[in-house]
Enzyme design. Structure first.
Site, short mmCIF file in Angstrom:
data_model
loop_
_atom_site.label_atom_id
_atom_site.label_comp_id
_atom_site.label_asym_id
_atom_site.label_seq_id
_atom_site.Cartn_x
_atom_site.Cartn_y
_atom_site.Cartn_z
N HIS A 17 -10.28 44.73 -52.78
CA HIS A 17 -10.02 43.55 -53.60
C HIS A 17 -11.35 43.05 -54.16
O HIS A 17 -12.38 43.07 -53.47
CB HIS A 17 -9.35 42.46 -52.76
CG HIS A 17 -8.95 41.26 -53.54
ND1 HIS A 17 -9.84 40.27 -53.89
CD2 HIS A 17 -7.74 40.87 -54.04
CE1 HIS A 17 -9.21 39.33 -54.57
NE2 HIS A 17 -7.94 39.68 -54.68
N ASP A 19 -12.81 40.19 -54.62
CA ASP A 19 -13.54 39.21 -53.81
C ASP A 19 -14.08 39.85 -52.53
O ASP A 19 -15.17 39.50 -52.05
CB ASP A 19 -12.64 38.03 -53.46
CG ASP A 19 -12.21 37.24 -54.68
OD1 ASP A 19 -12.97 37.21 -55.67
OD2 ASP A 19 -11.10 36.67 -54.65
N LYS A 20 -13.33 40.80 -51.98
CA LYS A 20 -13.78 41.45 -50.75
C LYS A 20 -14.92 42.43 -51.00
O LYS A 20 -15.76 42.64 -50.13
CB LYS A 20 -12.59 42.14 -50.07
CG LYS A 20 -11.69 41.17 -49.34
CD LYS A 20 -12.41 40.62 -48.15
CE LYS A 20 -12.01 39.20 -47.84
NZ LYS A 20 -12.94 38.54 -46.94
N GLU A 45 -24.96 35.46 -52.32
CA GLU A 45 -23.72 35.42 -53.08
C GLU A 45 -23.66 36.62 -54.03
O GLU A 45 -24.68 37.01 -54.59
CB GLU A 45 -23.62 34.13 -53.91
CG GLU A 45 -23.87 32.85 -53.12
CD GLU A 45 -22.73 32.47 -52.21
OE1 GLU A 45 -21.64 33.06 -52.36
OE2 GLU A 45 -22.92 31.59 -51.36
N GLU A 58 -30.48 32.78 -51.61
CA GLU A 58 -31.77 32.57 -50.94
C GLU A 58 -31.90 33.47 -49.73
O GLU A 58 -30.96 33.59 -48.94
CB GLU A 58 -31.89 31.11 -50.50
CG GLU A 58 -31.83 30.12 -51.64
CD GLU A 58 -32.04 28.69 -51.17
OE1 GLU A 58 -32.61 27.92 -51.93
OE2 GLU A 58 -31.63 28.36 -50.04
N LYS A 174 -3.00 44.24 -51.79
CA LYS A 174 -2.66 42.96 -51.16
C LYS A 174 -1.40 43.16 -50.32
O LYS A 174 -0.54 43.98 -50.66
CB LYS A 174 -2.38 41.88 -52.21
CG LYS A 174 -3.59 41.33 -52.91
CD LYS A 174 -3.15 40.25 -53.90
CE LYS A 174 -4.16 39.17 -54.00
NZ LYS A 174 -3.70 38.07 -54.86
N PHE A 239 0.09 49.54 -61.15
CA PHE A 239 -1.13 48.90 -60.65
C PHE A 239 -2.19 50.01 -60.59
O PHE A 239 -2.49 50.55 -59.54
CB PHE A 239 -0.87 48.29 -59.27
CG PHE A 239 -2.03 47.53 -58.67
CD1 PHE A 239 -3.21 47.32 -59.36
CD2 PHE A 239 -1.92 47.01 -57.39
CE1 PHE A 239 -4.26 46.62 -58.78
CE2 PHE A 239 -2.95 46.31 -56.80
CZ PHE A 239 -4.13 46.11 -57.50
N ASP A 247 -10.13 42.46 -62.28
CA ASP A 247 -10.27 41.02 -62.05
C ASP A 247 -11.64 40.79 -61.44
O ASP A 247 -12.05 41.52 -60.53
CB ASP A 247 -9.16 40.53 -61.12
CG ASP A 247 -9.10 39.01 -61.01
OD1 ASP A 247 -9.77 38.34 -61.81
OD2 ASP A 247 -8.39 38.51 -60.12
N ALA A 248 -12.35 39.79 -61.90
CA ALA A 248 -13.69 39.53 -61.37
C ALA A 248 -13.61 39.10 -59.91
O ALA A 248 -12.61 38.53 -59.45
CB ALA A 248 -14.37 38.44 -62.20
N ARG A 253 -14.25 33.64 -51.73
CA ARG A 253 -13.01 33.10 -52.31
C ARG A 253 -11.78 33.41 -51.49
O ARG A 253 -10.67 33.07 -51.90
CB ARG A 253 -12.82 33.62 -53.74
CG ARG A 253 -13.70 32.94 -54.74
CD ARG A 253 -13.15 33.04 -56.15
NE ARG A 253 -13.00 34.40 -56.62
CZ ARG A 253 -12.98 34.72 -57.91
NH1 ARG A 253 -13.11 33.78 -58.83
NH2 ARG A 253 -12.83 35.98 -58.27
N LYS A 254 -11.93 34.05 -50.34
CA LYS A 254 -10.76 34.40 -49.53
C LYS A 254 -10.90 33.84 -48.11
O LYS A 254 -10.70 34.53 -47.12
CB LYS A 254 -10.60 35.93 -49.50
CG LYS A 254 -10.12 36.50 -50.83
CD LYS A 254 -8.70 36.08 -51.13
CE LYS A 254 -8.21 36.55 -52.49
NZ LYS A 254 -8.75 35.76 -53.61
N LYS A 274 -23.88 34.67 -45.12
CA LYS A 274 -24.63 33.59 -44.48
C LYS A 274 -25.12 34.02 -43.11
O LYS A 274 -24.34 34.52 -42.29
CB LYS A 274 -23.75 32.34 -44.33
CG LYS A 274 -23.32 31.75 -45.65
CD LYS A 274 -22.40 30.55 -45.45
CE LYS A 274 -21.96 29.97 -46.79
NZ LYS A 274 -21.02 28.84 -46.62
N LYS A 278 -26.44 29.14 -40.36
CA LYS A 278 -25.47 28.37 -41.14
C LYS A 278 -24.23 28.13 -40.29
O LYS A 278 -23.49 29.06 -39.97
CB LYS A 278 -25.07 29.12 -42.42
CG LYS A 278 -26.06 29.01 -43.55
CD LYS A 278 -27.28 29.85 -43.34
CE LYS A 278 -28.16 29.86 -44.59
NZ LYS A 278 -29.44 30.56 -44.32
N ASP A 280 -21.49 26.90 -41.01
CA ASP A 280 -20.25 27.33 -41.65
C ASP A 280 -19.72 28.58 -40.98
O ASP A 280 -18.50 28.75 -40.82
CB ASP A 280 -20.49 27.65 -43.14
CG ASP A 280 -20.46 26.41 -44.00
OD1 ASP A 280 -19.99 25.37 -43.53
OD2 ASP A 280 -20.91 26.50 -45.15
#
Length: 394
Positions: A17, A19-20, A45, A58, A174, A239, A247-248, A253-254, A274, A278, A280
């Protein structure tokens, strides 16, 4: 009282995917930097689209052996584009418009801000925020069943694709499961969605279903798929164009796919790219670790645990436990026990879970939770080695 009879849905996405792909590259950069130095700082990122990967954020290395961190960092930078290409190749992209060997890779990483590092280097949290952990006894992995099995379907299909069992499948996919619960336990799949890229444009949705259905049956518990289960396989039709060409993609995002599939709250911060200063990432891992051990200890059948932090401050600002009416002891007693059995400062979490190691690329797809702890320290937050300490502390 919590509802006992209902239908709940979660989705997963494959390693291909868009994003992955970006999560994978960001975590591969993190692993590379931690392999150079366990005290590396990384906030990486990635953005991917047709024929292009852009990496930014960074990074930093400490001074070592008479060499300035900035000098060491210059030497490390040259490796970054090849790391991205290696990830794309392993995932399996050799499409005309997104190919590991021909896509452009732009590296805009730069040194970490001193305003951030001054607080982190003193043992404080890398940012403010809230983090959640969750566990439930509805599966042996103490995970919500819809997300656990949505991941399992795609992992099995990826293995079949790479082994040649289903070579006609592409990397992008998916899955989505709607599970019916009775008396609080999952008993049947009411609806299943599998959208899977395929390399042969002539394949119909029905033919793709013939390919994927045996693997789905292999993964799901016996009896969950019934004559009443409604299947949706490639419901839009063909598909063929998949990944960042279709798709970008963007790192982070997931986050619901990465955690509990919507069955529990999410603090909002993404994990991939990260380093463990961090919170998060590291505190979300600690929260899952504690929630899982609380359920494994029999203190509750379900547990949601929240931690909160302020940038530059070491101790959590708050610890909150919710047992959803399933607790054997009061939540306040569990909160007090949690603070006694684990040092929840960022440094304490990193030490307890052994997070200053290159163990993150493997987390980038198919979920950060519900996985088996590994010998080299991967998925250490899935251990249940705090059970006895928690029982004694409450």
């Amino acid at each position: 009282m919590s509802r006992l009879n209902y239908i709940f849905t979660s989705e997963s996405v494959s390693e291909g995917h868009p994003d992955k792909v970006c999560d994978r590259i960001s975590d591969a950069v993190l692993d590379y930097m931690l392999g150079l130095d366990s005290q590396a700082r990384v906030a990486c990122e990635t953005f991917a689209t047709t024929g292009l990967v852009v990496i930014g954020g960074e990074i930093g290395l400490p001074d070592r052996d008479g060499r300035a961190g900035s000098e060491r960092l210059k030497d490390a930078m040259g490796r970054i584009p090849q790391i991205a290409r290696d990830c794309i190749r392993d995932i399996g992209y050799e499409q005309d418009k997104f190919h590991w060997n021909t896509c452009h890779v732009l590296n805009f990483l730069h040194e970490q801000s001193v305003n951030i590092s001054q607080g982190v280097d003193n043992g404080g949290a890398g940012d403010q925020g809230i983090m959640f952990g969750y566990a439930t006894d509805e599966t042996p992995e103490l995970m919500p069943a819809p997300i656990l099995y949505s991941h399992a379907i795609l992992r099995r299909l990826a293995a079949a694709r790479k082994s040649g069992e289903a070579a006609v499948l592409g990397p992008d996919a998916k899955s989505q499961l709607s599970l019916r619960y009775e008396d609080g336990k999952p008993v049947a799949v009411t609806q299943i969605v599998v959208s899977h890229q395929h390399l042969d444009p002539a394949l119909t949705s029905a033919q793709v279903r013939e390919i994927v259905e045996p693997f789905v049956h292999e993964v799901l518990p016996e009896g969950w798929l019934t004559a009443d289960t409604v299947w949706h396989v490639n419901p839009t039709g063909a598909f063929v164009i998949g990944g960042p060409d279709g798709d970008a993609g963007l790192t982070g995002r997931k986050i619901i796919v990465d955690t509990y599939g919507g069955a529990a709250p999410h603090g909002g911060g993404a994990f991939s790219g990260k380093d463990p200063t961090k919170v998060d990432r590291s505190a979300a891992y600690a929260a899952r670790y504690l929630a899982k051990n609380i359920v494994a200890a029999g203190l509750a059948s379900r547990c949601t645990l929240q931690l909160s932090y302020a940038i530059g401050v070491a101790r959590p600002l708050s610890i909150y436990v919710e047992t959803h009416g399933t607790g054997e002891v009061e939540p306040a007693a569990i909160e007090a026990a949690v603070a006694r059995v684990m040092d929840l400062t960022p440094r304490g979490i990193r030490t307890h879970l052994g997070l200053d190691r290159p163990i993150y690329q493997r987390t980038a797809a198919y979920g950060h939770f519900g996985r088996e702890p590994e010998a080299d320290g991967g998925f250490s937050w899935e251990r249940t080695d705090l059970v006895e300490a928690l029982k004694k502390a409450v």
